[in-house]
Design an enzyme around this catalytic site. Structure first.
Site, PDB file in Angstrom:
ATOM      1  N   ASP A 115      -9.750  -4.433 -18.084  1.00  0.00           N
ATOM      2  CA  ASP A 115      -9.972  -5.383 -19.179  1.00  0.00           C
ATOM      3  C   ASP A 115      -8.628  -5.903 -19.688  1.00  0.00           C
ATOM      4  OD1 ASP A 115     -10.683  -6.781 -21.449  1.00  0.00           O
ATOM      5  OD2 ASP A 115     -11.640  -5.090 -22.460  1.00  0.00           O
TER       6      ASP A 115
ATOM      7  N   HIS B  45       0.813  -1.223   0.000  1.00  0.00           N
ATOM      8  CA  HIS B  45       0.000   0.000   0.000  1.00  0.00           C
ATOM      9  C   HIS B  45       0.841   1.264   0.000  1.00  0.00           C
ATOM     10  CE1 HIS B  45      -3.583   2.273   0.187  1.00  0.00           C
ATOM     11  NE2 HIS B  45      -4.292   1.498   0.973  1.00  0.00           N
TER      12      HIS B  45
END
Length: 450
Positions: free
Chosen positions: A366, A154
């Site tokens: 995608d 993170h």
């Protein structure tokens, strides 16, 4: 087969390092003073599920994504480096070009076996997450679909930053010559001033005495908030609060019910920590393409007795006020405080942290097989203090309703009380019908290794 009873096995190949497809700069880059605080020094698991696409039959998703990753790392080369800690605990990226550990696997399970509505808690989720601290793995499923799992450090990026990188991998996997959004490092925009000067109150970093419930004693469930649940909660508010944001209302509901379920002393201070992103609203946003952490942890504080005895509007008001305090100066003051205090962890005792990732657009990533059937955090309660945090994730439930699902962790007895509190709170007018919150049980324990 019901998802709650689902059991499957995974055959893994040995992970390999995927390096940038072309030479990259050899340099050292400093993280920002927002990035390297103690509360972000952990790995966050993300998972993307994709359905079979008839036009992609015969194409291997692992091979396509590995190639896309290698090409994307030319542009995002810091991800191929190694984090180093310097003086005063300052983190830097040594851009060595060593690469990202990448794995591939095959699971003897079909995507439809995970249930009609893909949402956490996922059964056997640990089987789909990267091994050896990843950070990336592609698992092919029997149905022709697949899962992409990622362990993000993170300190390197927040949710929008990770999605930006994942989109770049997808664009490269689909054959595009370069990312649609060129990456920007630019971490100096969140560096402390010289000299640092704390100009705002940051109660999220107060030192508070108390104990944390051991994670081994907690269970994992999720809560769905759809249009009917939100309408029921709004009906409990006075007219001047009914148009407050979904985030504020859902957060107030969860904070109140969770506190009541844990049964602290009425005089104990309790906290709700809200992730407020600096990429929009009243902020001067980072430049387009910035993928570092760009948020603050403002906190609302009250006593358990006041929170649970007052109407829901009391909590909504508290949350709205702390959100309004976060602006450009707040972010500068925050960076200064973190440097002066040695990059501390935010307060965790009697705290609950919520992060809305509904606008991060994980589901739009995608890799060539279309949008994800599910995309987002793999579980709730992740971080250095497991059980502390929950995410708001966009989903469509089994009835086709759009809403958000919120995974969370609580001790078993408290979780039962939490479910009862939620059900009672959502039994609000107006008629017709009273709709309760759907609470789902996790069939497996969640790893505490993170």
């Amino acid at each position: 087969m019901a998802a709650s009873s689902l059991i499957f096995s995974v055959r893994r190949r040995d992970p390999e390092l995927v390096r940038p497809a072309a030479p990259t700069p050899r340099e050292v880059k400093r993280l920002s003073d927002i990035d390297d605080q103690e509360g972000l020094r952990f790995l966050i698991p993300v998972i993307q599920f994709y359905r079979q696409d008839p036009s992609m039959v015969g194409k291997d998703p692992a091979m396509a994504i590995r190639d896309g990753l290698s090409r994307a790392l030319v542009h995002y080369y810091p991800f191929a480096g190694r984090l180093r800690e310097g003086p005063c605990r300052k983190l830097c990226v040594d851009c060595t070009g060593e690469g990202i550990l990448f794995g591939e696997a095959d699971a003897d399970v079909r995507l439809e076996e995970f249930g009609d509505a893909l949402q956490p808690p996922f059964p056997c989720i640990e089987e789909l997450l990267p091994v050896a601290k990843g950070p990336e793995c592609v698992t092919r499923l029997l149905c022709g679909g697949f899962a992409v799992s990622i362990l993000l450090n993170h300190t390197m990026a927040d949710a929008p930053g990770l999605v930006q990188f994942m989109n770049a991998v997808g664009e490269m996997a689909r054959g595009l010559p370069a990312p649609a959004v060129p990456p920007v490092w630019g971490r100096e925009i969140f560096q402390a001033r010289d000299p640092p000067q704390v100009t705002r109150v940051h109660r999220e970093y107060e030192e508070v005495e108390g104990t944390i419930v051991p994670f081994s004693e907690q269970v994992h469930r999720s809560v769905f908030f759809g249009p009917r649940e939100l309408a029921a909660l709004r009906a409990r508010l006075p007219p001047h609060l009914r148009q407050r944001s979904r985030f504020e209302i859902v957060t107030a509901c969860l904070w109140r019910c969770r506190t009541a379920a844990l049964r602290p002393s009425p005089d104990d201070e309790v906290r709700i920590i809200c992730i407020i992103n600096a990429r929009g609203g009243a902020f001067t946003p980072p430049p387009r393409g910035y993928y570092g952490n760009s948020f603050a942890f403002p906190v609302a504080v009250t006593t358990a007795g006041k929170l649970t005895s007052n109407p829901l509007g009391y909590a909504v008001g508290l949350i709205g006020r702390v959100k309004s305090e976060v602006d450009d100066e707040y972010m500068r003051s925050l960076a200064d405080l973190l440097v002066l205090r040695g990059r501390p962890h935010f307060t965790v005792v009697r705290s609950f942290l919520v992060s809305d990732v509904t606008r991060a657009d994980f589901g739009d990533v995608d890799f060539g097989w279309g949008k994800a059937a599910y995309g987002g955090p793999a579980m709730g309660g992740v971080g250095a203090i497991p059980g502390l945090a929950s995410f708001y994730i966009p989903v469509r439930n089994s009835q086709g309703e759009e809403g958000i699902v919120v995974p969370l962790c609580l001790p078993a007895e408290a979780m039962e009380r939490f479910a009862a509190e939620m059900d009672e709170l959502t039994r609000a007018p107006p008629p017709p019908g009273e709709v309760g919150i759907t609470v789902q049980h996790s069939p497996v324990p969640i790893s505490s290794a993170l």
